[in-house]
Scaffold this motif. Structure first.
Motif, PDB file in Angstrom:
ATOM      1  N   TYR A  75       1.029  -1.187   0.122  1.00 56.90           N
ATOM      2  CA  TYR A  75      -0.056  -0.087  -0.067  1.00 56.90           C
ATOM      3  C   TYR A  75       0.817   1.265  -0.016  1.00 56.90           C
ATOM      4  CZ  TYR A  75      -3.377   3.153   1.115  1.00 56.90           C
ATOM      5  OH  TYR A  75      -4.450   4.568   1.519  1.00 56.90           O
ATOM      6  N   ASN A  76       0.682   2.262  -0.827  1.00 61.31           N
ATOM      7  CA  ASN A  76       1.427   3.480  -0.849  1.00 61.31           C
ATOM      8  C   ASN A  76       0.262   4.665  -0.570  1.00 61.31           C
ATOM      9  OD1 ASN A  76       2.070   6.063  -1.867  1.00 61.31           O
ATOM     10  ND2 ASN A  76       3.424   4.979  -3.399  1.00 61.31           N
ATOM     11  N   ALA A  81      -3.139   4.182  -2.879  1.00 61.45           N
ATOM     12  CA  ALA A  81      -3.232   2.845  -3.637  1.00 61.45           C
ATOM     13  C   ALA A  81      -2.601   1.594  -3.330  1.00 61.45           C
ATOM     14  CB  ALA A  81      -2.520   3.258  -5.348  1.00 61.45           C
ATOM     15  N   THR A  83      -1.127  -1.899  -4.347  1.00 60.10           N
ATOM     16  CA  THR A  83      -0.520  -2.597  -5.836  1.00 60.10           C
ATOM     17  C   THR A  83      -0.583  -4.277  -5.501  1.00 60.10           C
ATOM     18  OG1 THR A  83       0.891  -0.913  -6.163  1.00 60.10           O
ATOM     19  CG2 THR A  83       1.723  -3.071  -6.969  1.00 60.10           C
ATOM     20  N   SER A  85       0.072  -8.096  -6.583  1.00 59.19           N
ATOM     21  CA  SER A  85       0.748  -8.945  -7.583  1.00 59.19           C
ATOM     22  C   SER A  85       0.286 -10.203  -7.671  1.00 59.19           C
ATOM     23  CB  SER A  85       2.399  -9.085  -7.214  1.00 59.19           C
ATOM     24  OG  SER A  85       2.963  -7.630  -7.241  1.00 59.19           O
ATOM     25  N   VAL A  91       0.174  -7.381 -12.580  1.00 61.80           N
ATOM     26  CA  VAL A  91       0.450  -6.640 -11.555  1.00 61.80           C
ATOM     27  C   VAL A  91      -0.958  -5.518 -11.580  1.00 61.80           C
ATOM     28  CG1 VAL A  91       1.631  -4.641 -10.071  1.00 61.80           C
ATOM     29  CG2 VAL A  91       2.810  -6.668 -11.124  1.00 61.80           C
ATOM     30  N   GLU A  93      -3.115  -2.186  -9.925  1.00 64.81           N
ATOM     31  CA  GLU A  93      -2.920  -1.111  -9.222  1.00 64.81           C
ATOM     32  C   GLU A  93      -4.501  -0.546  -8.858  1.00 64.81           C
ATOM     33  OE1 GLU A  93      -0.575   3.178  -8.495  1.00 64.81           O
ATOM     34  OE2 GLU A  93      -1.285   2.612 -10.417  1.00 64.81           O
ATOM     35  N   ARG A  95      -7.121   1.844  -6.453  1.00 61.77           N
ATOM     36  CA  ARG A  95      -7.343   3.403  -5.685  1.00 61.77           C
ATOM     37  C   ARG A  95      -8.025   2.768  -4.584  1.00 61.77           C
ATOM     38  NH1 ARG A  95      -8.014   7.328  -9.344  1.00 61.77           N
ATOM     39  NH2 ARG A  95     -10.381   7.071  -9.285  1.00 61.77           N
ATOM     40  N   SER A 109      -4.966   0.183 -13.299  1.00 56.38           N
ATOM     41  CA  SER A 109      -4.219  -0.492 -14.358  1.00 56.38           C
ATOM     42  C   SER A 109      -3.979  -1.804 -14.013  1.00 56.38           C
ATOM     43  CB  SER A 109      -2.902   0.246 -14.414  1.00 56.38           C
ATOM     44  OG  SER A 109      -2.082   0.319 -13.084  1.00 56.38           O
ATOM     45  N   SER A 111      -1.080  -4.912 -15.659  1.00 54.26           N
ATOM     46  CA  SER A 111       0.074  -5.272 -16.482  1.00 54.26           C
ATOM     47  C   SER A 111      -0.114  -6.622 -16.979  1.00 54.26           C
ATOM     48  CB  SER A 111       1.334  -5.024 -15.883  1.00 54.26           C
ATOM     49  OG  SER A 111       1.521  -5.999 -14.796  1.00 54.26           O
TER      50      SER A 111
END
Length: 751
Positions: A75-76, A81, A83, A85, A91, A93, A95, A109, A111
């Protein structure tokens, strides 16, 4: 705002917690929700099962038929956000936005998404075992000791109730075994929680579907909430990349021989993707969840919010029965409806409206010269009748066959549209004249399947080549692959010459029994949705009873198709500056929940039998629909019912209205002018219904009173009090009054 309690770190015990006004959740460093607590009372009750943590976001790999769960999370806090995996090297993201009464999750997003057809929020597991709302996704404990609910709500049209593996994005229509109370309704030894059973009947009669009166047979109108083998309730939402080409094997009732699945090439829709998918996760006291939390989410996130008399259609104070006509004589129908305090008249005895864009919405002609509504003084058009009704604040309605494009209408025949939904696309391998019946195709695969998935009506089994419809039954097993039993120029289309390598479309269709029609593709469906709003604007109509509402599933886009249809219709209505269109329909789904006002479907002894005081004495339909609607914070229904006849009594309607208010049910009251005028107690009946309706509109019935009113064995009368906005409720037993309650209204909306 929700409050972040602790940020993740690199340790194995790291976790992040969020708090709303009513709920605290914890997400661990594997992306699992490990705690959901009710923080409204001490001690904080835990609702996350210790043996069943919930993956916040899963990825659906359709090629492998695999649901990837997150393996790690970080967590950021500065970006709000998370993230996530996954083992396939994707990966994501996400919010996380805190709101006072809910948490908002949005996929920003992803990937390595080449094989990822869709994403799934949850399942969010709970230890709640009481009521599950399979349409909107809620787990409810309605007991006085717990009184708590946990749910999710989609915040965009492409996020749908249910799991990523839901075929056709519309969950199977079936029974599941679940008891809401193990003490009152223990399961017999032969049944277990979560066990699935097919519906009853022959698969064609929709009344016979409802075949189990036992309280632990729960009919399913979705899979946004499900139960496990212990009866514990989980909630899921999902989103799909709709630009992809895909084929599904779909039936809404797949376990019945009359409704076996068909293979369907689903139309790709460019630009409709799961990036941006968003949900609200909430928990709150159940008794106030609808009006306090769900309504707050709907308003805060700009979700559909139709109203009636200024009240949200989900507000129990806005629940109001409708009139439904019989006998095709309309002299007094408006007067009756006004005196009863009702707001809509369904002109059911006028038959079906078929979506025919050829009339541009002028169902009575451009000059309104058709006069289908019979009056003793001279017949009226819909526009004239709606003007008469509008003076009393009443709207009029009709019954359409949703998106069934009938023969003889603009988009079906004699010149079929190029925007029709098809099941399969093949190539013609020989040149044919207008009279040839030998049609060779390149591939026989699935071309032997009969019609739709619903009823498999042989008379609707057809292909389209150019502007010609061609009926056929079967395909040869050996090369050259020849369509069998061919009839050229079907539905009055023009037989034409066609050439090798022309495209052959096996069309998606509806059912017969008067519903015969073709299914539009998504772009044409958009236009039909607008057409229905145009019909309202031009003719003064404000109410629809959408029969065949399940036809919106037939294009393979399920609840997304439903949301898109009603969004287009309501946006067009707003463009015309007409009120939100009130509607009922043949079904209820996560796609229609926000838009749909009521669900007055079926009737008579199948829904509520006033003589036996039973929710469905002929079938279990009344019990089944009551349980579905109540669990999903939606008005229950007593169907089209309770005609006023020569033998009707005021006491019957005291009971009907008490049950209606107690359960939170609407109904359509049959009104035949001849029958009403034959009733000696007509005036008393009108007075009874109006008194109950005025008190209901004024929010005069507290929750504890409603619980008493919902008990069918009790007898009540309601009288106006001595002061304005007061009423006196009397309970009777064996002809004796045993108790009385003075009721006081608030925010009255007189009818």
């Amino acid at each position: 705002m929700a409050v972040l309690i602790a940020a993740m770190s690199c340790t194995t015990s790291a976790q992040t917690s969020f708090r709303t006004a009513y709920m605290d959740i914890t997400i661990n460093n594997k992306g699992r929700i490990t705690s959901i607590k009710n923080i409204t009372s001490q001690p904080f009750r835990e609702f996350s099962p210790a043996d069943k943590p919930s993956s916040l976001l899963c990825l659906f790999d359709s090629r492998r038929d695999t649901l990837w769960e997150p393996q790690s999370a970080a967590y950021n806090a500065s970006k709000s956000a998370l993230t996530l995996s996954y083992a396939n090297n994707s990966v994501a993201e996400v919010r996380i936005e805190g709101r006072k009464k809910y948490l908002k999750f949005t996929l920003l997003s992803l990937s390595n998404r080449e094989d990822i057809e869709g994403i799934q929020w949850g399942a969010i597991h709970t230890n709640i075992t009481n009521l599950f709302g399979e349409i909107i996704g809620v787990a409810r404990d309605t007991s006085e000791t717990v009184n708590y609910a946990i749910g999710m709500l989609a915040l965009d049209d492409n996020t749908l109730g249910g799991t990523s593996k839901t075929i056709g994005d519309a969950a199977p229509f079936q029974y599941i075994i679940h008891t809401p109370d193990t003490v009152r309704y223990p399961l017999p030894d032969s049944l277990r929680e979560g066990q699935v059973f097919t519906l009853g009947g022959n698969g064609i009669s929709d009344v016979a579907f409802y075949a189990h009166k036992e309280p632990y047979y729960r009919i399913m109108y979705g899979n946004t909430a499900m139960v496990d083998s212990k009866g514990r309730i989980s909630v899921s939402y999902h989103s799909r990349d709709r630009a992809r080409e895909r084929e599904i094997y779909f039936s809404l009732i797949p376990n019945m021989a009359a409704n076996t699945p068909n293979h369907l090439e689903v139309q790709p829709i460019p630009g409709v993707d799961y990036i941006g998918s968003s949900v609200a996760l909430w928990g709150s006291p159940d008794s106030t969840a609808l009006m306090d939390v769900v309504q707050n989410i709907v308003l805060s996130e700009g979700l559909p919010y139709p109203t009636i008399d200024g009240k949200w259609v989900k507000d129990p104070a806005a629940y109001v029965p409708d009139a439904i006509t019989r006998g095709q004589l309309y002299d007094s129908i408006i007067s009756y409806t006004h005196r009863l305090g009702f707001k809509a008249i369904s002109l059911y005895d006028q038959g079906f409206i078929r979506p025919d864009r050829g009339n541009a919405g002028y169902i009575d002609g451009k000059e309104f010269d058709k006069k289908p509504l019979h009056f003793s003084s001279g017949n009226k058009s819909h526009k004239e009748f709606s003007g008469m009704a509008e003076r009393y604040g009443i709207t009029i309605g009709r019954t359409p066959i949703t998106t069934s494009l009938a023969p003889g209408t603009r988009d079906a025949s004699p010149v079929p549209s190029d925007s029709l939904c098809y099941q399969q696309k093949r190539l013609l391998m020989n040149n044919i004249s207008p009279t040839d019946t030998i049609l060779i195709i390149d591939d026989p695969k699935y071309m032997d399947e009969i019609g739709s998935w619903e009823g498999h009506a042989e008379n609707l089994n057809m292909i389209k080549i150019g502007k010609e419809l061609i009926h056929y039954l079967g395909v040869s097993e050996q090369e050259p692959y020849r369509l069998l039993n061919v009839k050229r120029g079907y539905w009055g289309t023009r037989p034409s010459a066609h050439f090798s390598m022309d495209t052959v479309y096996k069309l998606q269709v509806t059912i017969n029994y008067g519903y015969d029609g073709l299914i539009p593709n998504m772009e044409l469906q958009d236009e039909i949705a607008k057409y229905y709003a145009d019909v309202c604007h031009i003719n003064g109509i404000g109410y629809y009873d959408f029969d065949g509402l399940e036809f919106l599933f037939n294009n393979g886009h399920g609840y997304y198709s439903v949301k898109r249809f009603f969004r287009k219709m309501f946006e067009r209505a707003a463009y015309h500056k007409i009120p939100p269109i009130r509607f009922t329909g043949a079904t209820l789904s996560e796609g229609s929940w926000h838009y749909q006002s009521i669900w007055n479907v079926g009737g008579g002894k199948n829904l509520y039998d006033v003589e036996t005081r039973e929710w469905g004495s002929a079938t279990s339909q009344g019990k089944d629909l009551r349980d579905v609607t109540y669990a999903n914070y939606f008005p229950a229904t007593m169907g089209s019912n309770f005609p006023i006849t020569a033998t009707s009594t005021a006491a019957q309607y005291e009971h009907i209205q008490a049950i209606s208010v107690g359960i939170g049910a609407t109904y359509s009251l049959y009104l035949s002018q001849e029958d009403v005028e034959s009733c000696p107690q007509k005036e008393a009946i009108f007075k009874v219904i109006r008194t109950w309706e005025d008190a209901s509109a004024a929010n005069a019935f507290p929750r504890w009173i409603k619980k008493l009113l919902a008990k069918p064995e009790k007898n009540w009368t309601l009288k106006e009090g001595s002061d304005q906005d007061t009423w006196v409720l009397h309970e009777w037993r064996n002809g004796q009054r045993i108790s009385s309650y003075e009721l006081h209204g608030s925010s009255r909306s007189p009818r």
